[in-house]
Write an enzyme that holds these catalytic residues in place. Structure first.
Site, short mmCIF file in Angstrom:
data_model
loop_
_atom_site.label_atom_id
_atom_site.label_comp_id
_atom_site.label_asym_id
_atom_site.label_seq_id
_atom_site.Cartn_x
_atom_site.Cartn_y
_atom_site.Cartn_z
N GLU A 39 48.03 28.38 49.88
CA GLU A 39 48.59 27.17 49.26
C GLU A 39 48.01 25.92 49.93
O GLU A 39 47.41 26.00 51.01
CB GLU A 39 50.12 27.20 49.42
CG GLU A 39 50.81 28.37 48.73
CD GLU A 39 50.95 28.18 47.21
OE1 GLU A 39 50.11 27.50 46.60
OE2 GLU A 39 51.90 28.75 46.65
N ASP A 61 46.05 39.87 47.43
CA ASP A 61 47.41 39.51 47.84
C ASP A 61 48.47 40.41 47.23
O ASP A 61 48.18 41.22 46.36
CB ASP A 61 47.69 38.03 47.49
CG ASP A 61 47.13 37.63 46.13
OD1 ASP A 61 46.86 38.53 45.32
OD2 ASP A 61 46.96 36.43 45.89
C1 F6R Z 1 46.28 36.55 42.28
C2 F6R Z 1 45.90 35.36 43.02
C3 F6R Z 1 46.25 34.00 42.54
C4 F6R Z 1 45.86 33.77 41.09
C5 F6R Z 1 46.17 32.34 40.65
C6 F6R Z 1 45.87 32.14 39.18
O1 F6R Z 1 45.85 37.72 42.94
O2 F6R Z 1 45.31 35.49 44.03
O3 F6R Z 1 45.60 33.05 43.34
O4 F6R Z 1 44.48 34.02 40.94
O5 F6R Z 1 47.51 32.06 40.90
O6 F6R Z 1 46.73 32.94 38.42
P1 F6R Z 1 46.46 33.19 36.88
O7 F6R Z 1 45.18 33.94 36.78
O8 F6R Z 1 47.62 34.04 36.41
O9 F6R Z 1 46.40 31.86 36.23
#
Ligand code: F6R
Length: 244
Positions: free
Chosen positions: A140, A66
């Site tokens: 989401e 993303d």
């Molecule tokens: C990022 C992504 C998001 C994160 C998720 C967790 O490329 O796809 O889905 O993996 O928001 O974020 P962290 O690892 O920062 O807790």
């Protein structure tokens, strides 16, 4: 889904080892990559071990999940910038082999990203984090299981979670372009990392409830090759009652 509850160091080492073994066995493999804090230690480990063991990434292709809509690749909070900084500049992968959805000319990525992945033979290992609301990539709650790469409005909870990386919550982009749930499910193997207490509820729901669009990660139950790595905090609400 296989569940591994390990400490952070063990998680990073185990996943980095699996990726390096794949690169050794299949030098032209395709990796699906995530940003955020969850995979950071894995990337550090990959950089160290690939140098130490002389494992080349020159024929590897990567696809990131993303990107924020509206951020230039040179913006220090763009996911392209993150990947160059945290991984690509530390291994010998040619930059043209690395793909991150385009947050500016996003129509192109919406139209062709999944095709590009398919043309490379599909993703061999897809790394995922999980949002506190159960999102994977930026899919989401409420996202269709049939979704491919698309633009989304970020939920308030995601904007709040990600505000820690920006000077102010008002600077967090409201939209992102993301691989869809169907795009992710096409990967041959999926590895999800969950670290920290704020992931505990999503992990509990993932292992104790059925498939439901209110928890996008629950679609992974339909995939037959998924490893979930949790630290103790992320696993703290499981209490041994798992329904994989
Ligand atoms: C990022 C992504 C998001 C994160 C998720 C967790 O490329 O796809 O889905 O993996 O928001 O974020 P962290 O690892 O920062 O807790």
């Amino acid at each position: 889904m296989n569940l591994f509850i390990l400490n952070e160091k063990e998680i990073n080492e185990k996943i980095a080892r699996e990726i390096l073994d794949l690169v050794k066995d299949k030098p032209s493999c395709v990796l699906g990559l995530a940003t955020g804090s969850s995979p950071l230690g894995v990337y550090e480990e990959l950089a160290i071990l690939s140098k130490k063991e002389n494992i080349s990434f020159k024929d590897v292709t990567t696809f990131n999940l993303d990107e924020y809509v509206g951020l230039n690749p040179s913006h220090n909070q763009s996911y392209r910038y993150f990947m160059n900084d945290k991984l690509f500049s530390h291994i010998d992968i040619p930059i043209q082999n690395t793909n991150v959805p385009d947050g500016i000319n996003y129509q192109d990525s919406m139209d062709y990203y999944d095709q590009k992945i398919a043309l490379k033979g599909g993703i061999d290992i897809q790394l995922l984090g999980i949002g506190s609301n159960g999102h994977i990539a930026f899919n989401e709650p409420g996202t269709s299981c049939d979704s491919f790469t698309h633009v989304v409005d970020l939920k308030e909870s995601t904007i709040k979670d990600n505000a820690r990386f920006f000077d102010s919550i008002n600077d967090v982009p409201r939209k992102a372009i993301t691989m869809g749930l169907a795009s992710i499910m096409q990967a041959k193997k999926i590895i999800l990392i969950a670290k920290g207490k704020n992931k505990a509820l999503a992990i509990r729901r993932l292992f104790t409830e059925g498939i439901d669009i209110s928890l996008p990660a629950s679609i992974l139950k339909k995939h037959d090759n998924v490893d979930i790595y949790c630290d103790e905090e992320a696993a703290s609400l499981l209490k041994g009652d798992r329904a994989c």
